[in-house]
Design a protein around this motif. Structure first.
Motif, PDB file in Angstrom:
ATOM      1  N   TYR A  79       0.783  -1.270   0.255  1.00 36.49           N
ATOM      2  CA  TYR A  79      -0.192  -0.122  -0.009  1.00 36.49           C
ATOM      3  C   TYR A  79       0.901   1.305   0.053  1.00 36.49           C
ATOM      4  N   LYS A  80       0.297   2.249  -0.623  1.00 40.46           N
ATOM      5  CA  LYS A  80       1.009   3.624  -0.540  1.00 40.46           C
ATOM      6  C   LYS A  80       0.115   4.660  -0.237  1.00 40.46           C
ATOM      7  N   ILE A  93      -3.277   4.199  -2.311  1.00 42.30           N
ATOM      8  CA  ILE A  93      -3.622   2.872  -3.215  1.00 42.30           C
ATOM      9  C   ILE A  93      -3.129   1.616  -2.245  1.00 42.30           C
ATOM     10  N   ILE A  95      -1.977  -2.044  -3.567  1.00 34.66           N
ATOM     11  CA  ILE A  95      -1.538  -3.022  -4.588  1.00 34.66           C
ATOM     12  C   ILE A  95      -1.932  -4.249  -4.207  1.00 34.66           C
ATOM     13  N   THR A 106      -1.974  -8.269 -11.144  1.00 31.10           N
ATOM     14  CA  THR A 106      -1.717  -7.541 -10.124  1.00 31.10           C
ATOM     15  C   THR A 106      -2.199  -5.963 -10.609  1.00 31.10           C
ATOM     16  N   THR A 108      -3.934  -2.042  -9.050  1.00 28.96           N
ATOM     17  CA  THR A 108      -4.179  -0.979  -7.786  1.00 28.96           C
ATOM     18  C   THR A 108      -5.622  -0.744  -7.625  1.00 28.96           C
ATOM     19  N   THR A 110      -7.808   2.131  -5.166  1.00 26.34           N
ATOM     20  CA  THR A 110      -7.675   3.640  -4.680  1.00 26.34           C
ATOM     21  C   THR A 110      -8.417   3.197  -3.195  1.00 26.34           C
ATOM     22  N   THR A 120     -12.396   0.728  -0.689  1.00 22.04           N
ATOM     23  CA  THR A 120     -11.543   0.594  -1.868  1.00 22.04           C
ATOM     24  C   THR A 120     -12.289   0.304  -3.231  1.00 22.04           C
ATOM     25  N   GLY A 122     -11.192  -0.522  -7.677  1.00 17.62           N
ATOM     26  CA  GLY A 122     -10.523  -0.421  -8.630  1.00 17.62           C
ATOM     27  C   GLY A 122     -11.333  -1.217  -9.866  1.00 17.62           C
TER      28      GLY A 122
END
Length: 145
Positions: A79-80, A93, A95, A106, A108, A110, A120, A122
C-alpha cells in the motif's frame, strides 16, 4: 529561571504530542464483516484471512490479507498512502493480486479511510471491484491546543 524551565518543559510536551501524532500513536484493528463488491454484486459472506488482528498502521493490518468468494480472490501485497492533509480523510492505493476465474492480475485499488471505514475501489477487465471494512482505532494521541 522558573520561566526558562517552564518554556523548556512546554517545548518537550508539545514535541512529544506532535511526535505521537506523526508516529501513528494508535492501535488499529479491523472489526465486523468485510464486504466485497464486483460487477455490481455485493458479497457479504466471504472467506477472510487478516494479516494481523491489530497493529499500529495500515501496513501491519492489511499487507498479506486475503479474501475470497466464489471465483474471486484478492491478496493485498502493498500500500502507498497519499500525503496526509489535516482534517481530510486518509487516501492512497492498495496494490493487490486479484484472481478471477483462475487468472491473476496485479492491480491498484484506491482507498479512502474516513470515520472508521476503509473503502477501496479498482477496475479490472472494465469492471469495478472493491471492498469495505470497519477499522477501529484506539489509544490515539491527543493534540493539545
Amino acid at each position: 529561571m522558573k520561566l526558562l524551565l517552564t518554556l523548556f518543559f512546554s517545548f518537550l510536551l508539545l514535541n512529544a504530542t506532535e511526535m505521537g501524532i506523526k508516529g501513528g500513536g494508535c492501535t488499529l484493528a479491523q472489526e465486523g464483516k468485510v464486504q466485497l463488491y464486483y460487477n455490481g454484486k455485493v458479497f457479504d459472506n466471504i472467506n477472510y484471512k487478516a494479516n494481523a488482528k491489530s497493529g499500529k498502521n495500515f501496513r501491519e493490518i492489511f499487507i498479506g490479507t486475503q479474501m475470497s468468494t466464489d471465483n474471486i480472490k484478492i491478496k493485498i501485497i502493498d500500500y502507498k498512502p497519499n500525503k496526509r492533509m489535516k482534517g481530510k480523510p486518509k487516501t492512497g492505493i492498495f496494490i493487490v493480486d486479484t484472481t478471477i476465474d483462475k487468472i491473476t492480475t496485479t492491480m491498484t485499488m484506491t482507498y479512502i479511510f474516513d470515520k472508521g471505514i476503509m473503502s477501496t475501489t479498482g477496475v479490472i477487465n472494465k469492471t469495478t471491484i472493491g471492498f469495505t471494512t470497519k477499522v477501529k482505532y484506539s489509544l490515539c494521541s491527543v493534540s493539545i491546543k
